[in-house]
Design a protein around this motif. Structure first.
Motif, short mmCIF file in Angstrom:
data_model
loop_
_atom_site.label_atom_id
_atom_site.label_comp_id
_atom_site.label_asym_id
_atom_site.label_seq_id
_atom_site.Cartn_x
_atom_site.Cartn_y
_atom_site.Cartn_z
N THR A 94 -5.48 -8.47 7.16
CA THR A 94 -5.30 -7.03 6.96
C THR A 94 -6.32 -6.25 7.79
O THR A 94 -6.12 -5.06 8.04
N THR A 132 -10.10 -3.75 -0.74
CA THR A 132 -9.31 -3.57 -1.97
C THR A 132 -10.25 -3.48 -3.16
O THR A 132 -11.40 -3.91 -3.09
N ILE A 145 -1.89 5.36 4.72
CA ILE A 145 -1.93 4.51 3.53
C ILE A 145 -3.31 3.84 3.42
O ILE A 145 -4.05 3.78 4.40
N ARG A 188 1.10 4.15 -2.95
CA ARG A 188 1.01 5.59 -2.70
C ARG A 188 2.16 6.35 -3.35
O ARG A 188 1.98 7.47 -3.84
N ALA A 238 0.83 -1.21 0.00
CA ALA A 238 0.00 0.00 0.00
C ALA A 238 0.87 1.26 0.00
O ALA A 238 0.55 2.25 -0.66
N LEU A 290 -5.30 0.34 1.53
CA LEU A 290 -5.17 -0.89 0.74
C LEU A 290 -5.81 -0.76 -0.63
O LEU A 290 -5.39 -1.41 -1.59
N LYS A 291 -6.81 0.09 -0.75
CA LYS A 291 -7.51 0.22 -2.03
C LYS A 291 -6.63 0.86 -3.11
O LYS A 291 -6.97 0.81 -4.29
N ASP A 292 -5.50 1.44 -2.69
CA ASP A 292 -4.58 2.01 -3.68
C ASP A 292 -3.79 0.93 -4.42
O ASP A 292 -3.21 1.21 -5.47
N ILE A 293 -3.76 -0.29 -3.86
CA ILE A 293 -2.97 -1.36 -4.48
C ILE A 293 -3.58 -1.73 -5.83
O ILE A 293 -4.77 -2.06 -5.91
#
Length: 580
Positions: free
Chosen positions: A342, A481, A449, A326, A322, A451-454
């Motif tokens: 997570t 996610t 940070i 970012r 994550a 997790l949805k950015d992954i």
């Protein structure tokens, strides 16, 4: 060795005295807070004292159970017994338990167990957490007085004693004396000579190609003429030694990947001493995961990496991924999380050991020692399955006088590690207690940070009987996610479900794939809609990694990269794995 981050905090002498006194108590209790236990009982008992209807209900339950037992005894214990052991409780499997008076003793114990199952339900106003802790403590107390623990009340022990003329008790007494002496002197049990790390455990050929104060990086020798261009980096948990993933040759996940044409790297964490007391959770990300990734990409330049994290290693990998997302760091080709959480709102029975009082108590003990000791950590895991891991083992070893055959996984299970004080406190407080990662409050280098950015595709695996990382909790990665994600649920527990090599008898798994355009599906619905498939999940993962790799295979990379300052440092499994 100097700690990577910071110094010990300064505090007032009065506070130092308080912490030192609590640390002394913590050593005596194995890290369990008496205040936390008393608070749970008080919450339950005080609310029950103001619930006359509930009291009458429990009194009626007790009378009904007594009537069932009386009727069963009046029939001469013929017919179906009114109470049955819990699923998975094998203490009463011996046929002698069907004969009087043993069956009456067994039924009396199970009736008490059944009553406490009802009594520990939270009265209105009491917290569920305290009620669960009361149920756990009541279960522990009942396990102590189980008739299966007595020479004269256990038909199996009695039969063995008569047949051997008491030889089983003599052998058991000798073992008990030896175990007590070893505990007092701080010695650990020596593994069977048939198992040795580097010989038939953790024996996949390779070389250590990088080392710092937190881990060694092992690069495994290729076993195919061509390999996938993208290497695999394995981030194991630091709570135990890494070689659960490279156990015996026949069930080594690392060996399997190498044989499938992957270039595999694995981290082997240090067994920390008090010198690393100030090492933080972020140090494990920065000097651990990210340092390993940097080394891999120097050895295999211009190739993206398949990253795989197991248990705590998966959690820190998710945090690292994550953070990379970012920062627009695109070095990950895919992310695999094996039995890794997570989100910690449904973190299972381990939460029984955690609240503010308990955490403060643990922190004071670690403040004094500099780390959480192996035995202190292992005690909590054994307590979760006390009837099997404590009492049944004690009966077999000390009363039946039986030798315990060792297996590769039992040898590994006894090879635990310590954990630095600050890191373990960070982990328990930020993740277990406050669940910051999925609550949008977990900051790395001063910025939160998500997790949805992954963006990298994910392969997430849970195991059906996991009491450390329950699969419903692991499945929550799908809730937080938005990337392409494959979820697998496999038969077995936290470790046994991972060791599911092709050909392993009685294995099955379920698999589902989520694309970006699909909406969330709750875990129970997912379970119902994905039928079980027979066999091992390993080929599914290997095929998934292949699909996420480039179409062309290449010649294996060299071991290490001397020109980049990464020469081979010695053969696998390295040196950190032997630290005690």
């Amino acid at each position: 060795m100097k700690a990577p981050n910071g110094h010990r905090e300064t505090q007032h002498p009065y506070e130092t005295l308080d912490r030192a006194s609590r640390a002394v108590v913590a050593r005596a209790t194995g890290g369990s807070s008496p205040t936390a236990a008393a608070t749970a009982w008080a919450d339950w008992a005080l609310h029950l004292s103001r619930a006359p209807g509930r009291q009458l209900e429990l009194a009626e339950r007790a009378m009904r159970s007594a009537a069932k037992l009386a009727l069963y005894a009046g029939r001469g214990t013929q017919g179906e017994a009114p109470f049955a052991p819990r699923p998975g409780d094998h203490r009463f499997d011996h046929p002698g338990w069907a004969l009087p008076p043993f069956n009456l003793w067994q039924q009396g114990f199970l009736a008490c167990q059944d009553w406490w199952d009802g009594a520990a339900q939270p009265p209105r106003g009491a917290t569920q957490h305290n009620a669960d802790r009361v149920a756990f403590m009541a279960r522990q107390a009942l396990d102590v007085v189980s008739p299966s623990n007595g020479v004269l009340t256990n038909p199996e022990i009695l039969q063995k004693t008569i047949e051997s003329g008491g030889g089983n008790l003599v052998r058991g007494a000798a073992r008990l004396a030896g175990d007590m002496a070893a505990r007092l002197t701080g010695q650990s049990e020596s593994p069977d000579e048939g198992y040795a790390v580097g010989r038939n455990l953790a024996c996949t050929p390779g070389e250590v190609v990088y080392r710092n104060e937190l881990f060694e990086l092992i690069q495994y020798t290729p076993q195919t003429e061509k390999v996938h261009a993208e290497p695999v980096l394995i981030v194991p948990a630091w709570i135990m030694k890494y070689y659960i993933l490279d156990l015996s040759p026949e069930n080594s996940l690392i060996r399997y990947l190498v044989e499938q044409g992957f270039t595999v790297f694995a981290m082997s964490w240090v067994n920390p001493t008090a010198a690393l007391r100030d090492t933080s959770l972020d140090d494990y990300r920065r000097l651990g995961v990210m340092a390993a990734l940097d080394a891999v990409t120097r050895i295999v330049p211009e190739a993206r990496v398949h990253a795989c994290g197991y248990c705590l290693g998966g959690t820190i990998l998710a945090i690292a991924a994550a953070t990379m997302a970012r920062e627009a760091d695109q070095r990950l080709a895919s992310i695999t999380l094996l039995a890794a959480q997570t989100d910690f709102t449904e973190a299972g029975e381990l939460m029984l050991f955690l609240d503010e009082s308990q955490l403060a108590f643990l922190e004071d003990m670690m403040w004094d020692q500099g780390y959480l000791d192996q035995a202190q950590m292992a005690g909590a895991f054994r307590a979760l399955r006390a009837e099997d891991l404590i009492w049944s083992r004690a009966v077999r070893r000390y009363l039946l006088g039986e030798d315990e055959p060792q297996f590769d996984i039992s040898v590994w299970n006894g090879d635990a590690t310590r954990m630095p004080a600050r890191m373990h406190s960070d982990y328990l407080r930020a993740l277990f207690m406050e669940n910051r990662l999925t609550a949008g409050r977990f900051a790395v280098e001063g910025r939160v940070i998500a997790l949805k950015d992954i963006d990298a595709p994910m392969f997430v695996l849970g195991t059906e009987k996991d009491h450390i990382a329950p699969w419903h909790s692991v499945y929550k990665a799908t809730l937080f996610t938005e990337n392409e994600l494959t979820f697998v649920l496999t038969k077995g527990g936290h470790n046994g479900g991972i060791l599911s090599e092709p050909g392993h008898r009685g294995r099955h798994y379920r698999i589902g794939h989520r694309t970006r355009d699909k909406s969330y599906m709750d875990p129970d619905t997912w379970f119902d809609r994905h039928p079980a498939k027979e066999g091992s999940w390993w080929p599914e993962w290997s095929a998934w990694l292949t699909r996420k790799s480039g179409a062309e295979q290449v010649a294996p990379p060299a071991i290490g990269a001397p020109e980049a300052g990464l020469p081979p440092l010695g053969p696998a499994p390295g040196t950190y794995v032997f630290q005690t």
